[in-house]
Design an enzyme around this catalytic site. Structure first.
Site, PDB file in Angstrom:
ATOM      1  N   GLN A 210     -34.889  53.197 -37.266  1.00 27.00           N
ATOM      2  CA  GLN A 210     -34.808  51.940 -36.541  1.00 27.00           C
ATOM      3  C   GLN A 210     -35.332  52.085 -35.114  1.00 27.00           C
ATOM      4  O   GLN A 210     -35.440  51.089 -34.403  1.00 27.00           O
ATOM      5  CB  GLN A 210     -33.344  51.466 -36.485  1.00 27.00           C
ATOM      6  N   GLU A 245     -30.476  54.350 -36.359  1.00 21.49           N
ATOM      7  CA  GLU A 245     -30.796  54.116 -34.949  1.00 21.49           C
ATOM      8  C   GLU A 245     -30.950  55.445 -34.218  1.00 21.49           C
ATOM      9  O   GLU A 245     -31.964  55.715 -33.596  1.00 21.49           O
ATOM     10  CB  GLU A 245     -29.732  53.250 -34.290  1.00 21.49           C
ATOM     11  N   ARG A 323     -18.450  47.707 -26.629  1.00 18.88           N
ATOM     12  CA  ARG A 323     -18.613  46.455 -27.373  1.00 18.88           C
ATOM     13  C   ARG A 323     -17.323  46.085 -28.107  1.00 18.88           C
ATOM     14  O   ARG A 323     -17.029  44.899 -28.278  1.00 18.88           O
ATOM     15  CB  ARG A 323     -19.790  46.533 -28.347  1.00 18.88           C
ATOM     16  N   ARG A 355     -23.582  48.046 -38.090  1.00 19.55           N
ATOM     17  CA  ARG A 355     -23.633  46.589 -37.952  1.00 19.55           C
ATOM     18  C   ARG A 355     -22.386  46.028 -37.242  1.00 19.55           C
ATOM     19  O   ARG A 355     -21.282  46.127 -37.738  1.00 19.55           O
ATOM     20  CB  ARG A 355     -23.756  45.982 -39.341  1.00 19.55           C
ATOM     21  N   THR A 454     -25.996  46.012 -24.733  1.00 20.08           N
ATOM     22  CA  THR A 454     -25.164  46.187 -23.545  1.00 20.08           C
ATOM     23  C   THR A 454     -25.775  47.200 -22.583  1.00 20.08           C
ATOM     24  O   THR A 454     -25.416  47.222 -21.413  1.00 20.08           O
ATOM     25  CB  THR A 454     -23.735  46.611 -23.937  1.00 20.08           C
ATOM     26  N   ALA A 523     -28.554  45.549 -32.417  1.00 19.99           N
ATOM     27  CA  ALA A 523     -27.866  44.575 -31.571  1.00 19.99           C
ATOM     28  C   ALA A 523     -28.240  43.142 -31.915  1.00 19.99           C
ATOM     29  O   ALA A 523     -28.175  42.255 -31.060  1.00 19.99           O
ATOM     30  CB  ALA A 523     -28.138  44.856 -30.087  1.00 19.99           C
ATOM     31  N   GLU A 724     -25.805  40.638 -37.053  1.00 23.51           N
ATOM     32  CA  GLU A 724     -24.463  41.212 -37.018  1.00 23.51           C
ATOM     33  C   GLU A 724     -23.321  40.196 -37.097  1.00 23.51           C
ATOM     34  O   GLU A 724     -22.300  40.472 -37.734  1.00 23.51           O
ATOM     35  CB  GLU A 724     -24.300  42.051 -35.745  1.00 23.51           C
TER      36      GLU A 724
END
Length: 784
Positions: A210, A245, A323, A355, A454, A523, A724
């Site tokens: 990703q 990721e 988060r 996710r 973020t 995200a 998400e």
């Protein structure tokens, strides 16, 4: 900022907002879609596999590779000593060593890399390496980490209001805790990478990732090369969900290390069981709350502690726990609030993005509180939820970001009416009164999910658009396609700009030498960022064409329209091909780079205040379940969803994301149970011991609607992210199961229900409810 036309004209050719099939749909269902492992390899291609530790914690004393080296087909065994550059590949903070040198921090940690002429030889030879260890006691219990304050990153706290005054002035107070399980990504395509040397001394990498730019950077840094010596290509993934990721990087780097030392192409592909063992999961959490509220259930003060089970290294845990904290309010206003987030160390693989990125583990605490307040006061949980929703005057989050869009109340009322909530609630209670064994539960829960990375610097994207003289268009952008439909959405944006059919847009693989310095596709920002970047590039070319036509035909720009593959210039009509060719003949550039960075966002971590999110996506879900109180078995009988995607770029793709996200969230909360044994070894490492939802687990009735409401922020055609947020609509499943449990006590008490709510845990909760009821009856009888 460049002017973009982001509103659709109903009188014009609109590709955006149309349900167009996924660009790879036919190729995927016919088996013609190529993934990394389908790539033809050179005849002399090598294969590599990690040698994994057989203990969880300790130090390496001795390594004996003699037997493995004597295996026919073994070419080389690489260790940390063979790394010419960086040995630590931590994505943000150090701690993720590529190959262990002395210390072992989790079971299965890679120690060496076996390089051989075949996959089978590499894997078998890796098991023949003999390693002697000095064992140490592993840290596996999150309570032990909390007690000893053993963190991988420092704690963080958000505070707003006067929490002590809030507790002192409220008439009611409750405490609760919840253990929340992790989740395996279980992407269909496992971790895989293929590397090859280039004739100029560089490395070409194909990786199922990703984040191609991160792979590029880490390969270069480990090999001691400049970034421009490494090119990473990614056409499509067979699923990612956050698990590719950062977790895709080690395997690409190891393959590149083998290529560096052998001068040959090399492939690394993990077997499924080892993929389970060696890659991070969704973070388990242990959370507590202390809440004060009035007679109407309105929250006056909250003190919440969120403890993320991070594993042995930081990875992305800092942002993930952040988060979780950002979403511990969900859709509810807390008048006075303190939220603390701890990042707990443990001797497991380092847990990672998944996710929702921590949001689900925070948000479920808000729903647990609403349920518990309602049972305490004898109210319908829905009434308590609606009483606490954000509204004008009660509109500041715990991290001091104002809420500016108040649509959740409208969405909840609309779904209540359309799905007949109150009638079904009444019928359900009547059923439960007459049914001693099977109990039904129902719950309607909202979602408010913040959209943006973020980490502020990641909120940027690039794109590249070429128009060819035959009118066909080439599109490349920095996002990665993992089945979510990103490529078709971005293609629709470009087609909309030029007024052509989406079939004229050719989408090519994501490559670091085409669009550099990209952010991960994560995200929920893929369409927001890359769609706007592509819009910028296409708009630049379109403006050049308009300027050219104005000069050539002496018309006003307002008299030029791109519609249905045609270009109207005053009273004349040309095909798009004719205009493109004419522009080329007049030396007009038909290529452009696009760029976009998200505006408005900022956050001061020390103060715990700012605007970390550009906007919020919303959704509501109503779920009804049946629970067998003798076995704990359960089923979801009906789900109704109303989800806010702004003005949808592609309704069919968005509905598919909502359905898939809900089912995946349902699995996290009900069946997907990660288990480690007392020695720290993962025991749920395949489908036989780890159950993801199957088609038979799909709700018997599953209704999904889009809530068409223009995004108030300036996004691509006023759409909203959809990747998400739907995941957390599955909170309604967990709350409905708790509602069924509460019926055992005539809705006066809902027992604690840790997740996942497996039949075993549900059966234990039934026992808790029955014990509470007996004790309650004894107290009543004693009082009389």
């Amino acid at each position: 900022m460049r002017h973009f036309e982001t509103k659709l004209n109903p009188n014009q050719h609109n590709v955006v907002g149309t349900s167009i099939k996924h660009d790879s749909a036919v190729a995927q269902v016919t088996g013609r879609a190529h993934y990394v492992d389908d790539t033809p390899v050179p005849a002399d291609c090598l294969y590599a596999y990690p040698v994994m530790s057989t203990i969880t914690c300790g130090r390496i004393q001795k390594i004996d590779t003699r037997v493995a080296l004597n295996c026919p087909g073994v070419v080389k065994i690489l260790s940390a000593d063979d790394i010419p550059g960086k040995k630590d590949i931590g994505p943000i903070f150090p701690g993720d060593v590529l190959l262990a040198e002395q210390d072992i921090s989790y079971h299965g940690q890679p120690i060496l890399l076996m390089v051989a002429t075949s996959y089978e030889v590499a894997r078998k030879a890796a098991r023949l390496v003999q390693v002697e260890y000095l064992k140490a006691d592993p840290l596996l219990d999150i309570q032990q980490a909390i007690a000893s304050k053993d963190w991988v990153r420092p704690p963080q706290t958000f505070v707003r209001g006067d929490i002590d005054q809030g507790f002192a002035s409220a008439p009611h107070r409750l405490q609760g805790e919840l253990s929340i399980g992790g989740q395996e990504h279980f992407y269909l395509e496992g971790q895989v990478a293929l590397t090859a040397p280039t004739d100029d001394g560089g490395i070409f990498v194909k990786s199922s990732t990703q984040h191609p730019t991160e792979v590029q950077h880490l390969v270069a840094e480990v090999l001691g090369k400049p970034f421009n010596a490494v090119t990473v290509e990614m056409r499509r993934m067979g699923g990612g969900f956050g698990g590719k990721e950062t977790q895709a990087a080690p395997w690409a780097v190891l393959a590149a290390l083998a290529t560096y030392h052998t001068g040959k192409a090399c492939k690394v592909r993990l077997a499924r069981a080892d993929d389970f063992r060696l890659t991070g999961k969704r973070h388990p959490f242990f959370n507590t709350y202390d809440v004060a509220f009035d007679d109407n259930g309105i929250v006056k003060a909250v003190d919440m502690v969120l403890n993320g089970y991070c594993g042995y290294s930081p990875d992305l845990s800092d942002s993930i726990v952040d988060r979780a904290m950002f979403h511990a309010d969900n859709s509810y206003f807390y008048e006075n609030v303190r939220i603390t987030g701890n990042r707990c160390r443990a001797n497991t693989v380092s847990h990672t993005a998944y996710r929702g990125f921590g949001g689900p583990q925070g948000m479920i605490m808000a729903e647990a509180m609403m349920d518990d307040i309602a049972r305490y006061l004898g109210k319908d949980p829905l009434d308590v939820r609606m009483a606490n929703l954000y509204q004008p005057g009660r509109d500041v989050t715990p991290y001091h970001q104002p809420v500016e869009q108040f649509i959740v109340d409208d969405m909840m009322h609309r779904l209540m009416d359309q799905a007949h909530y109150h009638q079904r609630r009444k019928a359900l209670r009547a059923f439960n009164t007459k049914s001693p064994v099977v109990k039904r539960g129902i719950a309607l829960t909202p979602v408010k999910f913040g959209i943006s990375f973020t980490a502020q610097h990641l909120n940027q994207a690039g794109a590249l658009v070429h128009v060819y003289t035959d009118g066909s268009i080439h599109l490349n952008h920095g996002g990665t396609e993992m089945g979510q439909g990103l490529n078709i959405k971005v293609a629709q944006v470009v087609a909309q700009v030029f007024g052509v059919d989406v079939s004229q847009i050719g989408i090519s693989a994501t490559r670091t030498d085409k669009v550099p310095n990209t952010s991960p596709t994560a995200a929920s920002s893929g369409s927001d960022l890359n769609g706007m970047a592509a819009l910028d590039a296409a708009t630049k070319i379109k403006q050049r064409l308009i300027d050219f036509l104005v000069t050539q035909h002496s018309v006003d720009a307002g008299d030029i329209h791109f519609i249905n593959g045609k270009v109207t210039v005053g009273k004349q009509h040309f095909s798009f091909k004719e205009v493109a060719n004419a522009a080329y003949m007049n030396r007009i550039s038909l290529s452009a780079n696009g760029y976009y960075s998200t505006p408005k966002i900022h956050f001061d971590a020390e103060k715990g205040a700012g605007r970390p999110f550009f906007y919020f996506s919303h959704g509501v879900a109503l779920t009804e379940v049946e629970l067998d109180t003798l076995t704990g078995e359960n089923s979801i009988t009906r789900v109704d969803i109303l989800h806010d995607v702004g003005h949808s770029l592609n309704p069919a793709i968005d509905i598919g994301q909502i359905e898939g996200g809900f089912i995946q969230g349902m699995g996290w909360l009900t069946t997907e149970d990660l288990q480690w044994n007392a020695a720290g070894e993962l025991t749920s490492f395949g489908p036989a011991t780890y159950k993801i939802p199957a088609i038979g687990d799909t709700p018997a009735e599953f209704n999904v609607q889009l809530f068409d409401s223009e995004n108030p922020e300036f996004t691509v055609f006023r759409s909203k992210a959809v990747g998400e947020p739907p995941f957390m609509l599955a909170n309604s499943v967990w709350c409905a199961l708790r509602d069924a449990l509460a019926s055992v006590t005539d809705y006066r008490f809902a027992p604690q229900l840790n997740t996942p709510a497996t039949p075993e845990r549900l059966l234990n909760a039934v026992t808790q409810a029955q014990q509470w009821l007996r004790q309650h009856h004894e107290e009543v009888n004693h009082a009389e």
